[in-house]
Design an enzyme around this catalytic site. Structure first.
Site, PDB file in Angstrom:
ATOM      1  N   HIS A 239       0.869  -1.173   0.000  1.00  0.00           N
ATOM      2  CA  HIS A 239       0.000   0.000   0.000  1.00  0.00           C
ATOM      3  C   HIS A 239       0.909   1.227   0.000  1.00  0.00           C
ATOM      4  O   HIS A 239       1.084   1.883   1.015  1.00  0.00           O
ATOM      5  CB  HIS A 239      -0.893  -0.052   1.247  1.00  0.00           C
ATOM      6  CG  HIS A 239      -1.888   1.046   1.340  1.00  0.00           C
ATOM      7  ND1 HIS A 239      -2.390   1.496   2.543  1.00  0.00           N
ATOM      8  CD2 HIS A 239      -2.499   1.788   0.393  1.00  0.00           C
ATOM      9  CE1 HIS A 239      -3.254   2.466   2.328  1.00  0.00           C
ATOM     10  NE2 HIS A 239      -3.337   2.664   1.033  1.00  0.00           N
ATOM     11  N   GLY A 261      -5.641   9.271   4.162  1.00  0.00           N
ATOM     12  CA  GLY A 261      -5.877  10.613   4.681  1.00  0.00           C
ATOM     13  C   GLY A 261      -4.730  11.197   5.467  1.00  0.00           C
ATOM     14  O   GLY A 261      -4.910  12.170   6.195  1.00  0.00           O
ATOM     15  N   SER A 262      -3.525  10.638   5.306  1.00  0.00           N
ATOM     16  CA  SER A 262      -2.390  11.089   6.118  1.00  0.00           C
ATOM     17  C   SER A 262      -1.245  11.673   5.298  1.00  0.00           C
ATOM     18  O   SER A 262      -0.157  11.850   5.815  1.00  0.00           O
ATOM     19  CB  SER A 262      -1.872   9.925   6.970  1.00  0.00           C
ATOM     20  OG  SER A 262      -2.862   9.494   7.872  1.00  0.00           O
ATOM     21  N   GLY A 263      -1.488  11.937   4.015  1.00  0.00           N
ATOM     22  CA  GLY A 263      -0.480  12.648   3.243  1.00  0.00           C
ATOM     23  C   GLY A 263       0.093  11.918   2.052  1.00  0.00           C
ATOM     24  O   GLY A 263       0.977  12.445   1.379  1.00  0.00           O
ATOM     25  N   SER A 266      -0.877  13.787  -1.348  1.00  0.00           N
ATOM     26  CA  SER A 266      -0.201  15.085  -1.448  1.00  0.00           C
ATOM     27  C   SER A 266       1.302  14.909  -1.613  1.00  0.00           C
ATOM     28  O   SER A 266       1.953  15.666  -2.343  1.00  0.00           O
ATOM     29  CB  SER A 266      -0.509  15.953  -0.229  1.00  0.00           C
ATOM     30  OG  SER A 266      -0.074  15.342   0.963  1.00  0.00           O
ATOM     31  N   ASN A 367     -15.148  11.259   3.311  1.00  0.00           N
ATOM     32  CA  ASN A 367     -14.444  10.265   2.494  1.00  0.00           C
ATOM     33  C   ASN A 367     -14.872  10.331   1.026  1.00  0.00           C
ATOM     34  O   ASN A 367     -14.682   9.380   0.277  1.00  0.00           O
ATOM     35  CB  ASN A 367     -14.686   8.855   3.046  1.00  0.00           C
ATOM     36  CG  ASN A 367     -13.704   7.841   2.487  1.00  0.00           C
ATOM     37  OD1 ASN A 367     -12.524   8.132   2.305  1.00  0.00           O
ATOM     38  ND2 ASN A 367     -14.182   6.644   2.193  1.00  0.00           N
TER      39      ASN A 367
END
Length: 602
Positions: A239, A261-263, A266, A367
């Site tokens: 992953h 959702g932790s970066g 980005s 989400n």
């Protein structure tokens, strides 16, 4: 030519002559049997094989005709709504089918699970068309490649597969084996939502759900199958994003593992994009090489704005193939999501129905997602579809930790990084799973949700993989979310500096400070990078707040992880690395106290 006559007699009633000829061309008895058995079970009114660009267009039309997707004003944009209670991966309804009890894995006895899900799938497609998609996980003509077939009665699911994966009908010729995925939206009865993963037959069954994480088989459902395969065969199915970062000596490819959702997405936008989510990694001539099994992005949309995420923002606003899911559809046919810098609309339609601004409810689900092809991204790396993959020189394990972990640390060695950083990950939970937000949870390699086997077996394979490498990637721990009180100690842009420092470590151009938990940056190097990259003054006070080691907290974390791995009988090497880390921390506490600045260790 081998032909299943019983199959063709049955399928002739449901499949056009054109489609029958396609099946005959393959001469693959496994394909014929899979389609026949699924059709007999689910009882569709017709069957459509998705094998070409023409078929992709047919699926786009069907998604609109069935109202599973609604067209938007921007060319190529559509919107899909899932059931209000079907907005994330359903952990409690997802089972690995095995007669063994496995720590951290939601299991069900195989015979019971098969019986249950087949009963739910019985006649589930009655009155609907059954779609059969033929795909390749990984580049075609590659050692990394795995073939897969998705069967579904949902045009939205097949449309998503067509964006995210390589259509690859021709490679099924001959009696080749493949991963199998059977999905039916059924009645969307959430109480009867089931996702059953049968490792023995490389088959996943999914029913009474449309949320992509539960229904799009080649995404996280296939990950369970490929993890098991990788451990058996000595490679890694992870992953992880794959990104090329520019250094003074050229492009260096990293993998990056972050909980949802932790970066991760980005971070992927900070360099040359190959993958934002998944990686197949193999040892080839002593080097770790990786490919993206996908050719698209299924990303979280909340918070995306033009300032912080300019590349994704552009992708989501230009004419291009995009499926938005569970955002707000505005009255004028555009979309809005929480965190967007578009003007907030007065009213619209979302996954719960009519919405207005005076309802004091979010316009979109936290989400909510977007599905787009990789080719839409201007930072796409030229090697994104290279059958040989790219050489991996760095591995990043990132978490959402508000209290303890410093922004960036480098491991002493591959095994130290795997065990004390990757295998020790604890992160605040996000809305990508059904449950309470911001609860801390143990999530090694950000992969525990998808673990189909014993965690110790998985880590043992990781450690053995490391030993096979002649050129070992450096391993880094990242944390973008450290806080002081309720205030984040870093801006979103600061991650560029942590990445650049890691690249410089790969190039060997900066030195490090030795600490008991790993190697950390010198203040002077970070100060220079902040000025060069962000035109920002980085003070020594900033450095001390961000990099002071809370050794008491690190010790508590180490004790939790050590206890856990002892309880599940993890490999001796895992226990040894954690015990050595504990000894180092205790020695430093004795000498320096519970809190120590790297400035005192120079």
């Amino acid at each position: 030519m081998y032909i299943m006559r019983s199959s063709f007699n049955f399928l002739n009633l449901l499949v056009s002559d054109k489609m029958i000829k396609k099946i005959e061309i393959l001469n693959n008895s496994y394909v014929e049997e899979f389609i026949e058995k699924t059709a007999e079970l689910c009882n569709p009114s017709s069957i459509y094989l998705v094998t070409s660009e023409e078929d992709k267009e047919y699926i786009r039309r069907k998604a609109i005709e069935t109202k599973e997707e609604l067209p938007l004003k921007t060319l190529g944009h559509t919107i899909h709504f899932d059931h209000p209670l079907d907005q994330a991966r359903a952990r409690d309804d997802t089972f690995i089918l095995t007669d063994d009890k496995i720590p951290f894995v939601n299991t069900k006895k195989r015979e019971d699970g098969i019986r249950e899900v087949l009963s739910l799938l019985k006649d589930s497609m009655k009155g609907r068309e059954m779609y059969v998609g033929f795909y390749s996980l990984g580049p075609k003509n590659s050692i990394f490649q795995h073939l897969a077939i998705q069967i579904s009665d949902s045009p939205y699911v097949i449309h998503s597969e067509n964006i995210l994966y390589r259509l690859d009908f021709d490679d099924f010729k001959g009696n080749k084996q493949f991963l199998k995925f059977v999905h039916s939206k059924g009645e969307l009865d959430i109480k009867k939502r089931r996702i059953m993963i049968d490792l023995k037959e490389d088959t996943v069954y999914s029913v009474n759900t449309t949320y992509a994480g539960n229904s799009v088989g080649l995404k996280k459902l296939a990950l369970r199958l490929t993890i098991a395969k990788a451990v058996k065969e000595g490679w890694l199915s992870e992953h992880m994003a794959i990104i090329g970062f520019e250094g003074d000596k050229g492009t260096h490819y990293f993998t990056a593992s972050f909980p949802s959702g932790s970066g991760k997405t980005s971070t992927s936008m900070m360099g040359k994009l190959i993958s934002d989510d998944l990686a197949f990694i193999r040892e080839i001539n002593g080097v770790a090489r990786a490919v993206n099994p996908e050719i698209g992005v299924f990303g979280i949309i909340q918070g995306i704005n033009s300032k912080d995420d300019p590349i994704i923002w552009e992708v989501l606003h230009k004419p291009n193939e995009v499926i938005f899911s569970n955002v707000l559809m505005t009255e004028d046919g555009y979309v809005y999501w929480e965190g967007s810098d578009d003007k907030r609309p007065e009213r619209g339609i979302n996954y719960e129905g009519f919405w207005s601004n005076d309802m004091n409810k979010p316009a979109s689900h936290p989400n909510a997602r977007f599905t787009v092809p990789l080719t839409a991204f201007k930072n796409l790396d030229e090697n994104y579809d290279n059958p040989d993959g790219v050489e991996i020189e760095g591995i990043i394990f990132g978490v959402r930790d508000y209290d303890t972990l410093i922004p960036v640390v480098e491991a002493f060695s591959c095994s130290h990084g795997i065990v004390t950083i990757g295998a020790s990950m604890e992160s605040a939970r996000t809305s990508a799973v059904i449950g309470k937000g911001d609860e801390y949870e143990f999530n090694p390699m950000a992969i525990l949700d998808f673990m189909p086997i014993h965690l110790g077996e998985y880590l043992g394979n990781y450690l053995e993989f490391c030993k096979k490498l002649k050129k070992v990637p450096r391993i880094f721990g990242f944390n973008y979310f450290l806080k002081e009180g309720n205030r984040f100690l870093n801006s979103k842009e600061d991650k560029r500096v942590w990445i650049k420092w890691a690249v410089k470590r790969v190039e060997g151009s900066v030195d490090v400070i030795y600490t008991p938990i790993g190697l950390v940056p010198y203040y002077e190097d970070l100060k220079t990078l902040f000025r060069e990259m962000l035109n920002k003054e980085y003070t020594i006070e900033d450095y001390e707040k961000q990099f002071t080691l809370k050794l008491d907290k690190y010790l508590e974390k180490n004790e939790r992880i050590l206890k856990l791995y002892k309880e599940i009988l993890a490999p001796k090497e895992v226990i040894a690395e954690l015990e050595q880390q504990k000894e180092r921390i205790l020695k430093y506490i004795d000498k320096y106290g519970k809190r120590i600045s790297p400035l005192d260790l120079r």
